[in-house]
Structure formats: structure tokens, C-alpha cells
Write a protein that holds these residues in place. Sequence first.
Motif, PDB file in Angstrom:
ATOM      1  N   ILE A 114     -23.268   4.926  11.636  1.00  0.00           N
ATOM      2  CA  ILE A 114     -24.533   5.648  11.788  1.00  0.00           C
ATOM      3  C   ILE A 114     -24.548   6.899  10.918  1.00  0.00           C
ATOM      4  N   ARG A 115     -23.410   7.586  10.852  1.00  0.00           N
ATOM      5  CA  ARG A 115     -23.348   8.753   9.956  1.00  0.00           C
ATOM      6  C   ARG A 115     -23.538   8.338   8.502  1.00  0.00           C
ATOM      7  N   MET A 116     -22.973   7.197   8.121  1.00  0.00           N
ATOM      8  CA  MET A 116     -23.149   6.720   6.750  1.00  0.00           C
ATOM      9  C   MET A 116     -24.599   6.309   6.509  1.00  0.00           C
ATOM     10  N   GLN A 117     -25.262   5.746   7.503  1.00  0.00           N
ATOM     11  CA  GLN A 117     -26.691   5.429   7.374  1.00  0.00           C
ATOM     12  C   GLN A 117     -27.493   6.705   7.147  1.00  0.00           C
ATOM     13  N   GLY A 118     -27.153   7.757   7.881  1.00  0.00           N
ATOM     14  CA  GLY A 118     -27.842   9.030   7.687  1.00  0.00           C
ATOM     15  C   GLY A 118     -27.628   9.573   6.288  1.00  0.00           C
ATOM     16  N   TYR A 119     -26.412   9.424   5.769  1.00  0.00           N
ATOM     17  CA  TYR A 119     -26.124   9.861   4.410  1.00  0.00           C
ATOM     18  C   TYR A 119     -27.000   9.108   3.404  1.00  0.00           C
ATOM     19  N   VAL A 120     -27.108   7.789   3.564  1.00  0.00           N
ATOM     20  CA  VAL A 120     -27.895   6.979   2.638  1.00  0.00           C
ATOM     21  C   VAL A 120     -29.373   7.372   2.698  1.00  0.00           C
ATOM     22  N   LEU A 121     -29.883   7.577   3.904  1.00  0.00           N
ATOM     23  CA  LEU A 121     -31.285   7.983   4.033  1.00  0.00           C
ATOM     24  C   LEU A 121     -31.516   9.343   3.385  1.00  0.00           C
ATOM     25  N   SER A 122     -30.603  10.266   3.604  1.00  0.00           N
ATOM     26  CA  SER A 122     -30.742  11.598   3.004  1.00  0.00           C
ATOM     27  C   SER A 122     -30.723  11.506   1.490  1.00  0.00           C
ATOM     28  N   TRP A 123     -29.814  10.699   0.949  1.00  0.00           N
ATOM     29  CA  TRP A 123     -29.749  10.499  -0.500  1.00  0.00           C
ATOM     30  C   TRP A 123     -31.058   9.918  -1.027  1.00  0.00           C
ATOM     31  N   ALA A 124     -31.677   9.019  -0.258  1.00  0.00           N
ATOM     32  CA  ALA A 124     -32.916   8.375  -0.692  1.00  0.00           C
ATOM     33  C   ALA A 124     -34.141   9.249  -0.470  1.00  0.00           C
ATOM     34  N   GLY A 125     -33.941  10.479   0.017  1.00  0.00           N
ATOM     35  CA  GLY A 125     -35.044  11.388   0.239  1.00  0.00           C
ATOM     36  C   GLY A 125     -35.813  11.115   1.516  1.00  0.00           C
ATOM     37  N   LYS A 126     -35.167  10.437   2.466  1.00  0.00           N
ATOM     38  CA  LYS A 126     -35.807  10.104   3.731  1.00  0.00           C
ATOM     39  C   LYS A 126     -35.314  11.056   4.822  1.00  0.00           C
ATOM     40  N   GLU A 127     -36.070  11.118   5.907  1.00  0.00           N
ATOM     41  CA  GLU A 127     -35.678  11.941   7.035  1.00  0.00           C
ATOM     42  C   GLU A 127     -34.458  11.327   7.720  1.00  0.00           C
ATOM     43  N   ALA A 157     -37.100   3.007   7.659  1.00  0.00           N
ATOM     44  CA  ALA A 157     -37.108   4.232   6.865  1.00  0.00           C
ATOM     45  C   ALA A 157     -36.623   3.980   5.439  1.00  0.00           C
ATOM     46  N   LEU A 158     -35.617   3.119   5.287  1.00  0.00           N
ATOM     47  CA  LEU A 158     -35.022   2.914   3.962  1.00  0.00           C
ATOM     48  C   LEU A 158     -35.836   1.973   3.090  1.00  0.00           C
ATOM     49  N   LEU A 159     -36.240   0.822   3.629  1.00  0.00           N
ATOM     50  CA  LEU A 159     -36.872  -0.215   2.810  1.00  0.00           C
ATOM     51  C   LEU A 159     -38.333  -0.484   3.168  1.00  0.00           C
ATOM     52  N   GLY A 160     -38.919   0.346   4.019  1.00  0.00           N
ATOM     53  CA  GLY A 160     -40.345   0.237   4.289  1.00  0.00           C
ATOM     54  C   GLY A 160     -40.660  -0.420   5.618  1.00  0.00           C
ATOM     55  N   GLU A 219     -18.325  -2.587   9.141  1.00  0.00           N
ATOM     56  CA  GLU A 219     -19.540  -1.891   9.552  1.00  0.00           C
ATOM     57  C   GLU A 219     -19.721  -0.506   8.916  1.00  0.00           C
ATOM     58  N   PRO A 220     -18.696   0.342   8.863  1.00  0.00           N
ATOM     59  CA  PRO A 220     -18.924   1.672   8.271  1.00  0.00           C
ATOM     60  C   PRO A 220     -19.272   1.637   6.788  1.00  0.00           C
ATOM     61  N   TYR A 221     -18.946   0.522   6.117  1.00  0.00           N
ATOM     62  CA  TYR A 221     -19.175   0.405   4.672  1.00  0.00           C
ATOM     63  C   TYR A 221     -20.534  -0.227   4.340  1.00  0.00           C
ATOM     64  N   ARG A 222     -21.151  -0.875   5.313  1.00  0.00           N
ATOM     65  CA  ARG A 222     -22.408  -1.586   5.039  1.00  0.00           C
ATOM     66  C   ARG A 222     -23.479  -0.688   4.406  1.00  0.00           C
ATOM     67  N   PRO A 223     -23.669   0.539   4.899  1.00  0.00           N
ATOM     68  CA  PRO A 223     -24.716   1.373   4.284  1.00  0.00           C
ATOM     69  C   PRO A 223     -24.502   1.634   2.800  1.00  0.00           C
ATOM     70  N   LEU A 224     -23.263   1.540   2.321  1.00  0.00           N
ATOM     71  CA  LEU A 224     -23.026   1.724   0.887  1.00  0.00           C
ATOM     72  C   LEU A 224     -23.623   0.573   0.089  1.00  0.00           C
ATOM     73  N   VAL A 225     -23.580  -0.633   0.645  1.00  0.00           N
ATOM     74  CA  VAL A 225     -24.279  -1.768   0.033  1.00  0.00           C
ATOM     75  C   VAL A 225     -25.788  -1.524   0.075  1.00  0.00           C
ATOM     76  N   ASP A 226     -26.268  -1.040   1.213  1.00  0.00           N
ATOM     77  CA  ASP A 226     -27.701  -0.790   1.371  1.00  0.00           C
ATOM     78  C   ASP A 226     -28.204   0.195   0.323  1.00  0.00           C
ATOM     79  N   ARG A 227     -27.375   1.177   0.006  1.00  0.00           N
ATOM     80  CA  ARG A 227     -27.773   2.167  -0.993  1.00  0.00           C
ATOM     81  C   ARG A 227     -27.962   1.509  -2.361  1.00  0.00           C
ATOM     82  N   ILE A 228     -27.042   0.633  -2.731  1.00  0.00           N
ATOM     83  CA  ILE A 228     -27.170  -0.051  -4.015  1.00  0.00           C
ATOM     84  C   ILE A 228     -28.411  -0.939  -4.020  1.00  0.00           C
TER      85      ILE A 228
END
Length: 306
Positions: A114-127, A157-160, A219-228
Motif C-alpha cells: 500500500i505504501r508503494m501504491q501511494g508512492y506510484v500515485l504521488s509520482w503520477a501526480g495523483k492524490e 486513481a491511477l488508470l482512470g 505483492e510489494p513489487y507490483r506497484p512498480l510494474v503498475d508505474r511502468i
Amino acid sequence: MERVVDIETDGLFLAAHRGFLTVSSAGEEKGRIPLDDVGALIIHAHGTSWSNTVLVRLSERAVPVVICGANHAPVACVWPLEGHYQQGARMRAQVGASKPLTKQIWRQIVAAKIRMQGYVLSWAGKEAGAFDLLARKVRSGDPDNIEAQAARRYWKALLGSDFSRDRTADGANALLNYGYTVLRAVISRAICAAGLHPTIGVFHANRANAFALSDDLMEPYRPLVDRIVFELVSSGHVELTSDAKRRLASIATLDLDNGDGTVSPLSLQAQRFVHSVAVSFETGRVEIALPGKPAPQGVRELMDDP
């Protein structure tokens, strides 16, 4: 550096020759890579054939061979029988791990995801403010299913608002499938190297899932794929092309912060993480080396246009 080798061209023949994995077509060699540099072999193409020696040599190096279906999700994996000198003792500890122990491990895994998901959203300019709070609310075993609550917010939030995670769908979902397949292979190799068994999970317990532990620990690594995938979709790459595969496969080389001023590629950090889980099974104390955020330079290199 370990590399994820993807076979996507139809009709190729794979062989092992003098320490190399060779790839040929119609009797003509098209390429080769040292066997010691292979981190995982993923096969998507129709009509691929290989010598038995390939499977033997890769298994000797604890390298998983992943066979994928039409939706780019894995349908089979060649799993080495031997992976660690302490394998027997560690597997017994894994099987005998207490419920409180596995629940605490799962709590840390979910919170890290969940923390990694928050990081990805923040990087993408999302809340992303709510995600740190959600991570702190995760309890032992995640009885409140905070993971699912975060997922519902995260994907929209990430993909619409129209996006729905569907492993059988095309577009962004196919990109995610492939990226997760790469992750699963990387984590599976780390599990083998740590002397654990992929079927015995800490949370996933589906009898039909032979890689429950792999699915737990990735699981903790999945958001890194989502970012790409977000980057690919945002730049108009919605098909699983060779270039998209190359970028997703390179996630194994992404540098992650170790939390002590140093960085390690994801494939190496995953080995440290899985080893710490194995030690936790043995000692009964939860002390796991969770992945940190990507190093900025590593992300820039990963996101270069294909």
C-alpha cells in the motif's frame, strides 16, 4: 546482471552449448546469452522447441522457465528440485510456521504494498495522502481487508474511473499481466534460492495455485510494474509490443533504495527479501527486508523511450 529472456518469435529452437543459451531458427543461430546471466526464461511464442539440456542447465542454476498462455499470464513453470543446502530444514520451518507468524508477515507485506501504491500515485501526480494512513491501519493478517480497500481507490486513481483489473482483457491489462509474469519469475527464483517452496504461501492458499508463496511475496513489487504500465499507456503504448515487453522485463534491473544509503537491483533486493522471510520462518521472529522506493536514476533509465 541477471536478465529476463523472453521468447516471443514463433518457431525458435533453444539449446545449451558451452555455457551459453543459444536461440536458432531453421538451423541458423540468431543469438546467445551466457547461462549464468539468465535470471528467468519466459516463453510466449508458438512452436518453440528446446533440448532437454536447456532445462537441466537452467534448473542447475535455479532459473525458472515460465510458459505463458495467450493472455501473457503463466500457465506452467519448470521448478528446480534443489535450490539451497538448507532446503529441507527451511521447508519444514515453512510448513510448520505458526498462524500468528504468517499473519504478521502478511501484515508487513500488505502495508509495504500500500505504501508503494501511494508512492506510484504521488509520482503520477495523483492524490496519495490516504495510502500512508491505510498502510498504518493494516492489522495482523489484514482482517479488515485494507488491501482491497486500497486497491479500489488505487486503480481508479491511477488508470482512470473506467479501468477495471481483468486478467483476460487486452490493453493495459495485458501489459500488467506480462509485467507481473516477469515479477513472478524473479520472485520464484529467489524463493528457490532461499530453500523455500513456492506452493506454501503465507496468505494465498488456493489448492490450484502452485505458486502461492510467489504470489504473496511479489505483492510489494507490483506497484512498480503498475508505474511502468502507466507510463506506457500515457505515452500511447497500449499494445504488448516487443518494446513494451523489453521495458517491462527490465524491471528486474531497477535499482531500489535499501534504506541505508545504498541501492540494489530489484532482482538482488528480492533475494534479500525472500531470504529474510525464510529466516523468519526458522526463528519465529518477523524481521523482513522489505523493498524501498526506486532510486531516481534507475527510474529515469527504465523509463527511456523504447
